[in-house]
Motif scaffolding. Sequence first.
Motif, PDB file in Angstrom:
ATOM      1  N   ILE A   1     176.792 101.376   1.086  1.00 51.69           N
ATOM      2  CA  ILE A   1     176.341 101.311   2.488  1.00 51.69           C
ATOM      3  C   ILE A   1     175.256 100.238   2.620  1.00 51.69           C
ATOM      4  O   ILE A   1     175.276  99.422   3.548  1.00 51.69           O
ATOM      5  CB  ILE A   1     175.807 102.688   2.957  1.00 51.69           C
ATOM      6  CG1 ILE A   1     176.944 103.729   2.988  1.00 51.69           C
ATOM      7  CG2 ILE A   1     175.166 102.580   4.348  1.00 51.69           C
ATOM      8  CD1 ILE A   1     176.460 105.187   3.101  1.00 51.69           C
ATOM      9  N   CYS A   2     174.326 100.211   1.664  1.00 48.80           N
ATOM     10  CA  CYS A   2     173.242  99.215   1.707  1.00 48.80           C
ATOM     11  C   CYS A   2     173.787  97.797   1.524  1.00 48.80           C
ATOM     12  O   CYS A   2     173.348  96.870   2.211  1.00 48.80           O
ATOM     13  CB  CYS A   2     172.192  99.516   0.648  1.00 48.80           C
ATOM     14  SG  CYS A   2     171.324 101.073   0.963  1.00 48.80           S
ATOM     15  N   LEU A   3     174.762  97.622   0.623  1.00 44.22           N
ATOM     16  CA  LEU A   3     175.363  96.286   0.446  1.00 44.22           C
ATOM     17  C   LEU A   3     176.014  95.811   1.740  1.00 44.22           C
ATOM     18  O   LEU A   3     175.911  94.641   2.105  1.00 44.22           O
ATOM     19  CB  LEU A   3     176.406  96.307  -0.679  1.00 44.22           C
ATOM     20  CG  LEU A   3     175.879  96.386  -2.114  1.00 44.22           C
ATOM     21  CD1 LEU A   3     177.042  96.530  -3.093  1.00 44.22           C
ATOM     22  CD2 LEU A   3     175.039  95.171  -2.475  1.00 44.22           C
ATOM     23  N   SER A   4     176.658  96.742   2.459  1.00 43.49           N
ATOM     24  CA  SER A   4     177.300  96.338   3.727  1.00 43.49           C
ATOM     25  C   SER A   4     176.241  95.855   4.715  1.00 43.49           C
ATOM     26  O   SER A   4     176.493  94.965   5.524  1.00 43.49           O
ATOM     27  CB  SER A   4     178.115  97.502   4.325  1.00 43.49           C
ATOM     28  OG  SER A   4     177.273  98.455   4.957  1.00 43.49           O
ATOM     29  N   SER A   5     175.027  96.434   4.629  1.00 45.54           N
ATOM     30  CA  SER A   5     173.994  96.041   5.583  1.00 45.54           C
ATOM     31  C   SER A   5     173.388  94.661   5.255  1.00 45.54           C
ATOM     32  O   SER A   5     172.790  94.032   6.097  1.00 45.54           O
ATOM     33  CB  SER A   5     172.887  97.099   5.670  1.00 45.54           C
ATOM     34  OG  SER A   5     171.954  96.910   4.647  1.00 45.54           O
ATOM     35  N   PHE A   6     173.535  94.211   4.000  1.00 46.02           N
ATOM     36  CA  PHE A   6     173.073  92.861   3.643  1.00 46.02           C
ATOM     37  C   PHE A   6     174.028  91.807   4.195  1.00 46.02           C
ATOM     38  O   PHE A   6     173.669  90.644   4.331  1.00 46.02           O
ATOM     39  CB  PHE A   6     173.051  92.677   2.118  1.00 46.02           C
ATOM     40  CG  PHE A   6     171.844  93.271   1.454  1.00 46.02           C
ATOM     41  CD1 PHE A   6     170.583  92.751   1.675  1.00 46.02           C
ATOM     42  CD2 PHE A   6     171.970  94.342   0.568  1.00 46.02           C
ATOM     43  CE1 PHE A   6     169.454  93.276   1.042  1.00 46.02           C
ATOM     44  CE2 PHE A   6     170.855  94.875  -0.073  1.00 46.02           C
ATOM     45  CZ  PHE A   6     169.602  94.340   0.168  1.00 46.02           C
ATOM     46  N   ASP A   7     175.262  92.217   4.482  1.00 41.78           N
ATOM     47  CA  ASP A   7     176.273  91.237   4.877  1.00 41.78           C
ATOM     48  C   ASP A   7     175.935  90.619   6.228  1.00 41.78           C
ATOM     49  O   ASP A   7     175.461  91.299   7.124  1.00 41.78           O
ATOM     50  CB  ASP A   7     177.635  91.937   4.958  1.00 41.78           C
ATOM     51  CG  ASP A   7     178.761  90.943   4.858  1.00 41.78           C
ATOM     52  OD1 ASP A   7     178.880  90.315   3.798  1.00 41.78           O
ATOM     53  OD2 ASP A   7     179.498  90.785   5.833  1.00 41.78           O
TER      54      ASP A   7
ATOM     55  N   VAL B   1     157.801  96.370   5.003  1.00 42.12           N
ATOM     56  CA  VAL B   1     158.033  95.129   5.753  1.00 42.12           C
ATOM     57  C   VAL B   1     158.999  95.418   6.899  1.00 42.12           C
ATOM     58  O   VAL B   1     160.073  95.988   6.685  1.00 42.12           O
ATOM     59  CB  VAL B   1     158.626  94.014   4.835  1.00 42.12           C
ATOM     60  CG1 VAL B   1     158.854  92.727   5.620  1.00 42.12           C
ATOM     61  CG2 VAL B   1     157.711  93.757   3.644  1.00 42.12           C
ATOM     62  N   ALA B   2     158.617  95.031   8.129  1.00 41.51           N
ATOM     63  CA  ALA B   2     159.503  95.246   9.287  1.00 41.51           C
ATOM     64  C   ALA B   2     160.724  94.342   9.146  1.00 41.51           C
ATOM     65  O   ALA B   2     160.611  93.183   8.777  1.00 41.51           O
ATOM     66  CB  ALA B   2     158.753  94.920  10.570  1.00 41.51           C
ATOM     67  N   SER B   3     161.907  94.888   9.402  1.00 40.73           N
ATOM     68  CA  SER B   3     163.139  94.097   9.331  1.00 40.73           C
ATOM     69  C   SER B   3     164.197  94.775  10.187  1.00 40.73           C
ATOM     70  O   SER B   3     164.263  96.004  10.251  1.00 40.73           O
ATOM     71  CB  SER B   3     163.640  94.015   7.887  1.00 40.73           C
ATOM     72  OG  SER B   3     164.973  93.537   7.855  1.00 40.73           O
ATOM     73  N   VAL B   4     165.040  93.954  10.824  1.00 41.62           N
ATOM     74  CA  VAL B   4     166.126  94.504  11.645  1.00 41.62           C
ATOM     75  C   VAL B   4     167.132  95.248  10.759  1.00 41.62           C
ATOM     76  O   VAL B   4     167.909  96.070  11.228  1.00 41.62           O
ATOM     77  CB  VAL B   4     166.803  93.363  12.459  1.00 41.62           C
ATOM     78  CG1 VAL B   4     167.589  92.417  11.569  1.00 41.62           C
ATOM     79  CG2 VAL B   4     167.707  93.921  13.548  1.00 41.62           C
ATOM     80  N   LYS B   5     167.103  94.972   9.448  1.00 42.68           N
ATOM     81  CA  LYS B   5     168.050  95.628   8.537  1.00 42.68           C
ATOM     82  C   LYS B   5     167.565  96.997   8.048  1.00 42.68           C
ATOM     83  O   LYS B   5     168.308  97.731   7.424  1.00 42.68           O
ATOM     84  CB  LYS B   5     168.333  94.717   7.337  1.00 42.68           C
ATOM     85  CG  LYS B   5     169.224  93.523   7.665  1.00 42.68           C
ATOM     86  CD  LYS B   5     169.556  92.717   6.416  1.00 42.68           C
ATOM     87  CE  LYS B   5     170.747  91.786   6.599  1.00 42.68           C
ATOM     88  NZ  LYS B   5     170.575  90.748   7.583  1.00 42.68           N
ATOM     89  N   ASN B   6     166.296  97.345   8.274  1.00 42.09           N
ATOM     90  CA  ASN B   6     165.804  98.669   7.853  1.00 42.09           C
ATOM     91  C   ASN B   6     166.527  99.760   8.645  1.00 42.09           C
ATOM     92  O   ASN B   6     166.727  99.620   9.848  1.00 42.09           O
ATOM     93  CB  ASN B   6     164.296  98.807   8.126  1.00 42.09           C
ATOM     94  CG  ASN B   6     163.449  97.845   7.291  1.00 42.09           C
ATOM     95  OD1 ASN B   6     163.951  97.164   6.406  1.00 42.09           O
ATOM     96  ND2 ASN B   6     162.163  97.791   7.597  1.00 42.09           N
TER      97      ASN B   6
END
Length: 268
Positions: A256-262, A211-216
């Motif tokens: 690192i991934c949790l920070s990107s959910f913020d 799925v395309a996402s700006v968070k990828n």
Amino acid sequence: DKAAAEAAPPPPPPIDVSDVKAFVMMTIPRSQSQPVQCYIKRCRSGLQKLWPYYVLYAQDPDKFLLSGRRRKKNKQSTYLISGDEKDLSRKSSAYTGKVKSNFVGTEFTIYDSGNNPSDNKEGGDVRTEMGVVQYDRNVLGTNGPRKMQVFLPQTSRAGVRDKLQPTDSKECMSAKIEKKDHNYIKIVNKTPRWNENLGAFCLNFQGRVTVASVKNFQLVEDTDQDRIVLQFGKCSDDTFTMDYCYPLCALQAFAICLSSFDHKLACE
């Protein structure tokens, strides 16, 4: 060619996840060419809608590793990370670490479960700093890829990580990065290519992200743009891929991934 076949190194042994507590802190050695494949589930049903929690599983074998959630009452974003799927309290014996942002949400520091040195009344272990994640303010608005860079303690090829336990704020990773006075490993996000057909920035996730996402994102070492150290991306509404290798351990990768959910005020 028989000689070449004999000289080739044996494939790495399968990942041993039997001792989960030790595994999540273990840096994957440089000799292991294959990344550890994991996935993250976002749980946000019922009361969790506004305050979801995140659960990390190893993919093969399918096994729970860590869970994380944002603390509700903190002004700065702080995600607690636990070795228990349901018990995410700071006082739990399963407390494994945390990732905490600065006031504007552009920089996050990753810690293990030790005590804050300014608040260490019981004289227990002082916390270890395990990395710093920085997000650039996004000048392209919400459509552009977010730029990030991560600094990690120096780590040997065998996976032995420098233990950084600063007791003075001038010695913390964040301060040393600002002064450019450090020997940390720097990993940065791989720049996506613009795809005319799709009208979007794209990265090649080898089918692991759908799925395309700006968070990828994909992170690579500053000195080696071809070796992906961590990739994170969306597979469905609440499922995300997380694949990592040297110089990371599962706790660092998950933080690192949790920070990107913020939700970043300053980066969006």
